[in-house]
Design an enzyme around this catalytic site. Structure first.
Site, PDB file in Angstrom:
ATOM      1  N   GLU A 179       3.550  26.672 -54.294  1.00  0.00           N
ATOM      2  CA  GLU A 179       3.213  25.536 -55.132  1.00  0.00           C
ATOM      3  C   GLU A 179       2.030  25.868 -56.049  1.00  0.00           C
ATOM      4  O   GLU A 179       0.934  26.133 -55.568  1.00  0.00           O
ATOM      5  CB  GLU A 179       2.900  24.331 -54.253  1.00  0.00           C
ATOM      6  CG  GLU A 179       4.091  23.919 -53.395  1.00  0.00           C
ATOM      7  CD  GLU A 179       3.714  23.024 -52.230  1.00  0.00           C
ATOM      8  OE1 GLU A 179       2.532  22.624 -52.144  1.00  0.00           O
ATOM      9  OE2 GLU A 179       4.590  22.729 -51.400  1.00  0.00           O
ATOM     10  N   LEU A 201       7.473  21.124 -54.476  1.00  0.00           N
ATOM     11  CA  LEU A 201       6.592  20.757 -53.370  1.00  0.00           C
ATOM     12  C   LEU A 201       7.446  20.523 -52.133  1.00  0.00           C
ATOM     13  O   LEU A 201       7.704  19.388 -51.722  1.00  0.00           O
ATOM     14  CB  LEU A 201       5.786  19.508 -53.713  1.00  0.00           C
ATOM     15  CG  LEU A 201       4.962  19.565 -55.000  1.00  0.00           C
ATOM     16  CD1 LEU A 201       4.173  18.289 -55.184  1.00  0.00           C
ATOM     17  CD2 LEU A 201       4.036  20.768 -55.001  1.00  0.00           C
ATOM     18  N   GLU A 242       7.715  22.570 -48.522  1.00  0.00           N
ATOM     19  CA  GLU A 242       7.387  23.709 -47.659  1.00  0.00           C
ATOM     20  C   GLU A 242       8.595  24.228 -46.892  1.00  0.00           C
ATOM     21  O   GLU A 242       8.738  25.448 -46.702  1.00  0.00           O
ATOM     22  CB  GLU A 242       6.275  23.315 -46.686  1.00  0.00           C
ATOM     23  CG  GLU A 242       4.894  23.194 -47.309  1.00  0.00           C
ATOM     24  CD  GLU A 242       4.715  21.930 -48.134  1.00  0.00           C
ATOM     25  OE1 GLU A 242       3.801  21.899 -48.981  1.00  0.00           O
ATOM     26  OE2 GLU A 242       5.507  20.972 -47.924  1.00  0.00           O
ATOM     27  N   GLN A 247       0.344  25.878 -49.359  1.00  0.00           N
ATOM     28  CA  GLN A 247      -0.883  25.527 -50.081  1.00  0.00           C
ATOM     29  C   GLN A 247      -2.065  25.262 -49.148  1.00  0.00           C
ATOM     30  O   GLN A 247      -3.195  25.632 -49.441  1.00  0.00           O
ATOM     31  CB  GLN A 247      -0.624  24.320 -50.971  1.00  0.00           C
ATOM     32  CG  GLN A 247      -1.627  24.146 -52.084  1.00  0.00           C
ATOM     33  CD  GLN A 247      -1.152  23.145 -53.115  1.00  0.00           C
ATOM     34  OE1 GLN A 247      -1.125  21.944 -52.845  1.00  0.00           O
ATOM     35  NE2 GLN A 247      -0.778  23.631 -54.275  1.00  0.00           N
ATOM     36  N   PHE A 248      -1.824  24.603 -48.025  1.00  0.00           N
ATOM     37  CA  PHE A 248      -2.807  24.438 -46.948  1.00  0.00           C
ATOM     38  C   PHE A 248      -2.047  24.550 -45.629  1.00  0.00           C
ATOM     39  O   PHE A 248      -0.921  24.057 -45.513  1.00  0.00           O
ATOM     40  CB  PHE A 248      -3.516  23.083 -47.028  1.00  0.00           C
ATOM     41  CG  PHE A 248      -4.430  22.943 -48.200  1.00  0.00           C
ATOM     42  CD1 PHE A 248      -5.765  23.312 -48.109  1.00  0.00           C
ATOM     43  CD2 PHE A 248      -3.958  22.455 -49.403  1.00  0.00           C
ATOM     44  CE1 PHE A 248      -6.608  23.191 -49.197  1.00  0.00           C
ATOM     45  CE2 PHE A 248      -4.797  22.322 -50.501  1.00  0.00           C
ATOM     46  CZ  PHE A 248      -6.118  22.702 -50.401  1.00  0.00           C
ATOM     47  N   ILE A 297       2.252  23.350 -43.191  1.00  0.00           N
ATOM     48  CA  ILE A 297       3.313  24.152 -42.572  1.00  0.00           C
ATOM     49  C   ILE A 297       4.067  23.328 -41.535  1.00  0.00           C
ATOM     50  O   ILE A 297       5.172  23.704 -41.110  1.00  0.00           O
ATOM     51  CB  ILE A 297       2.745  25.439 -41.934  1.00  0.00           C
ATOM     52  CG1 ILE A 297       3.830  26.529 -41.841  1.00  0.00           C
ATOM     53  CG2 ILE A 297       2.136  25.161 -40.557  1.00  0.00           C
ATOM     54  CD1 ILE A 297       3.310  27.889 -41.445  1.00  0.00           C
ATOM     55  N   HIS A 354      -6.010  19.129 -44.581  1.00  0.00           N
ATOM     56  CA  HIS A 354      -6.278  20.329 -45.372  1.00  0.00           C
ATOM     57  C   HIS A 354      -7.133  21.353 -44.630  1.00  0.00           C
ATOM     58  O   HIS A 354      -7.126  22.521 -44.978  1.00  0.00           O
ATOM     59  CB  HIS A 354      -6.967  19.961 -46.688  1.00  0.00           C
ATOM     60  CG  HIS A 354      -6.091  19.263 -47.676  1.00  0.00           C
ATOM     61  ND1 HIS A 354      -5.505  18.048 -47.408  1.00  0.00           N
ATOM     62  CD2 HIS A 354      -5.695  19.617 -48.922  1.00  0.00           C
ATOM     63  CE1 HIS A 354      -4.798  17.664 -48.453  1.00  0.00           C
ATOM     64  NE2 HIS A 354      -4.889  18.596 -49.384  1.00  0.00           N
TER      65      HIS A 354
END
Length: 324
Positions: free
Chosen positions: A29, A58, A60, A82-83, A87, A129
């Protein structure tokens, strides 16, 4: 040779592998023109083209699901989540697909996937995050979990991870991204996977950790150096753990403190304590002690400084085991 941050070291490693191996693909992303949220992939699409470095929706589960298909066709995918907290949307590809593919296919297929993801606290991020979920991932057999604590290791470990024929989850601590600089060779080099490092030698107490906790352990060791000699072990790969290095240190010092940023329950430190207790019990001069975050949901930013473990917590535990 020049001083670089972890962000720059990772960018160097990705650039090198894109240059050397046409099968390496980077995607995730906003990693293309924007260079990712933290600019880790900055400039790589412009240099290598949008067929090699590209943005994804976007999604995952789609990112990691696509990685499985690409790996079966001979590519070396390097997807970015992304963070790490995100996941959770893609645990099926992780647990049910690439972690067991070699076994499922009777060793006729490899899964050379390196999943990159930032994680960790201390930077006041929104919810999900900063969570440290490495303990969940480390429980899944069939893949490596690699966590560098400094720029030199970040470059060398990432090159080794991308070249591995087994899947790797490569975790990058947010607070470490730009807080440490080291001399990094311009040329390529490799830091071996599955091998811990003795980052500071000592004789009285062994402190074992990974990620940001290595910086905190080194601060603690420095503060204690006039009264207690502290050896610091950086695991670097938390699954599998290099128990040979760990046990050699434990047998030398006889006292152990294990530390992780994640919550206490069911984490990497619990596994370490169990293994040390089984394999080196007769060498221990004191009970193994542990420094972790409390067993609660990760707090909002205003409270995270009180929640996260730090050098003062490590110092307290080192003194306890030393004086036992």
């Amino acid at each position: 040779m020049g001083k670089k941050t972890i962000v720059q070291a990772i960018n160097d490693a990705l650039d090198y592998k894109l240059n050397k191996d046409e099968n390496v693909l980077l995607f995730g992303e906003d990693i293309g023109p924007n260079g990712g949220v933290f600019r880790v992939t900055d400039g790589l699409q412009a240099k290598h083209g949008e067929d090699r470095v590209f943005d994804t929706p976007l999604a995952e589960s789609g990112i990691l699901g696509m990685s499985v298909g690409l790996a079966t066709e001979g590519f070396r995918p390097v997807p970015e989540i992304q963070f790490l907290g995100f996941i959770l949307e893609a645990m099926s590809p992780v647990v049910a697909q690439f972690s067991r593919m070699r076994y499922r296919m009777a060793n006729t297929r490899s899964m050379p996937i390196t999943v990159r993801a930032p994680y960790g606290g201390g930077v006041h991020t929104p919810e999900l995050h900063s969570d440290s979920l490495e303990g969940i991932l480390a429980q899944v057999p069939g893949m490596r979990i690699v966590i560098p604590s400094n720029p030199y290791d970040a470059k060398g470990l990432l090159i080794s991870a991308i070249e591995s024929n087994d899947p790797v989850i490569f975790l990058e601590h947010l607070k470490l991204y730009r807080s440490i600089k080291q001399d990094i060779p311009d040329e390529d080099y490799r830091v071996p996977l599955d091998k811990a490092a003795v980052t500071r030698e000592g004789s009285d107490v062994t402190v074992i950790g990974y990620g940001l906790m290595i910086s905190e352990a080194l601060k603690a060791a420095k503060e204690l150096e006039d009264e207690i000699s502290v050896e610091v072990i950086d695991l670097r790969t938390i699954a599998p753990i290099d128990m040979d290095t760990v046990l050699a240190s434990v047998k030398k010092t006889g006292r152990v403190v294990v530390t992780q940023e994640a919550q206490r329950q069911a984490g990497v430190t619990g596994q370490l304590m169990s293994e040390i207790g089984e394999r080196a019990f007769m060498y221990l001069e004191a009970p193994i002690s542990r420094v972790t975050a409390p067993d609660s949901v990760y707090p909002f930013g205003a409270a995270e400084a009180d929640w996260l473990p730090n050098a003062k917590d490590i110092i307290k535990k080192v003194k306890e085991v030393y004086d036992f």
